[in-house]
Design a protein around this motif. Structure first.
Motif: not given
Length: 440
Positions: A132-133, A136, A256, A283, A297
């Protein structure tokens, strides 16, 4: 910046309270090391073989029951029957990818979006917070045309190649790339009483440094409770000036929420809400499925369109129906069992008890946090962080049947994050174990 500082030796996040070769090997440990090799990460000098878990408790093979104050993955409680039932039912019916329309997936996405700012209406499901990060950062760079990322000095955001570059606490050697600048975390140790002003000044200095390097900023990426930096929650609102400065320079704010999200802070469902800001990208991960691997995300449609104009994205397992069933069950449990409210109320009771213990022991220099996410700083008589004592205390807590871990630049902060179903009696049991561990 050198890892060796005037205050002590900075510690890599996965080395904190970890088994080290030479600590003594049982047959199960030997088996694990043979299978995973140098990548193996085990808790404690004498690792525990677990066989079961329920609520806030984990059960070892020898029958010992441990109160779990370390693991934020089973956020609504280990083996929660609602999640178990939802996953079991769905996997018996259908599990496939998002190339097909399956109503349980969109039911979940709409339930999740109802808890987020309306402008963040596109959700990309993944399997881990790292994914997800990673996504992102790529979306932020596509949307802004910049490449520069600002993080905090002991941040940890995951383990893909890209995300490792923005996770200073994951690095054992070497330095951050030119496109990443790490700034001091937002605590009184760095900024005194003006945390908001000092933190903004650090971000502005990083933005100016990017200018000198000829790099356009893409994003400020932060875990909104700064868990790896030592749990820095207050004062509420200190993130707002930082977000304003980043946006003025053309960058985005990526929140986050893997650690503080899903009601853990008690005050709000998302950590960023305590600061009165709306992220450009959010995220999330671990607590979403209470142990089932899922993450996401969330972004604005225009930002995602800019990214997708250059490259497609598809995740085979991201957003599968079983994950959606698990995620929806988690949202239902948080709401129906009042777990955000429990985090606030039981967390306040826990915090008060820990502060009472701290008043009687000079080695406990600070106790802070929000809801059921608390940091306990431990130090020498000189006031220097004391990671050696922290490890001793973690081991002593284990002897009192409580699991706890460390955080912070020097590994001298106990990271307190039990399941959100924690009872007042269990909180009090932790306080008494902490008191006993300090007494030796």
């Amino acid at each position: 910046m050198s890892a060796q500082t005037a205050q002590g030796q900075a510690r890599q996040i996965l080395d904190m309270n970890a088994y080290r070769p030479g600590d003594g090997q049982s047959r199960p440990v030997e088996r694990r090391l043979a299978n995973l090799g140098a990548a193996s990460v085990l808790f404690y000098r004498q690792p525990i073989e677990m066989v079961g878990a329920e609520g806030a408790w984990m059960i070892a093979k020898d029958g010992t029951r441990y109160l779990d104050f370390y693991n934020n993955v089973p956020s609504v409680g280990h083996s929660h029957p609602r999640v178990v039932e939802a996953v079991s039912r769905q996997i018996a019916q259908l599990n496939t990818n998002t190339r097909y329309i399956v109503s349980v997936v969109d039911d979940y996405l709409e339930a999740l979006k109802a808890l987020l700012p309306p402008e963040l209406s596109n959700v990309m499901m993944t399997c881990s917070g790292s994914e997800a990060n990673d996504l992102a950062i790529r979306v932020a760079r596509a949307a802004t045309g910049g490449t520069g990322i600002i993080v905090t000095e002991t941040a940890y955001h995951g383990n893909t190649a890209l995300v490792t570059e923005v996770s200073p606490s994951a690095l054992k050697r070497g330095s951050l790339p030119e496109t990443v600048i790490a700034i001091p975390p937002p605590g009184a140790a760095h900024f005194g009483e003006d945390i908001a002003g000092g933190f903004r000044a650090s971000v502005e200095a990083a933005l100016a440094e990017f200018g000198r390097r000829g790099i356009r900023p893409a994003a400020f990426l932060a875990d909104s409770i700064f868990s790896s930096d030592g749990i820095l929650a207050d004062p509420p609102g200190f993130l707002a000036p930082v977000v304003e400065a980043v946006r003025a320079a053309g960058g985005l704010f990526i929140a986050d929420e893997v650690q503080p999200g899903f009601g853990r802070t008690g005050d709000a469902f998302w950590g960023y809400e305590r600061h009165g800001v709306t992220p450009d990208i959010v995220t999330m991960g671990k607590p979403m499925g209470n142990g089932f691997p899922m993450a996401a995300m969330v972004a604005r449609p225009d930002h995602l369109e800019q990214f997708c104009a250059d490259v497609g994205y598809f995740n085979t397992f991201g957003g599968n129906p079983v994950a959606a069933a698990a995620g929806h069950a988690v949202l239902d449990v948080i709401r129906e069992e009042g777990l955000q409210e429990n985090a606030r109320e039981t967390g306040a009771h826990l915090l008060a008890g820990l502060r009472q213990v701290a008043e009687g022991d000079a080695r406990v220099t600070d106790v802070r946090g929000a809801g059921l996410f608390i940091g306990i700083d431990l130090a020498e008589e000189t006031g220097r962080p004391d990671p050696a004592f922290t490890v001793q205390l973690i081991d002593a807590m284990r002897a009192h049947k409580v699991l706890i871990g460390a955080a912070g630049r020097y590994g001298a902060t106990l990271k307190v994050r039990p399941p959100l179903c924690l009872t007042r009696e269990e909180a009090e049991r932790f306080v008494e174990a902490f008191r006993a561990a300090l007494a030796g």
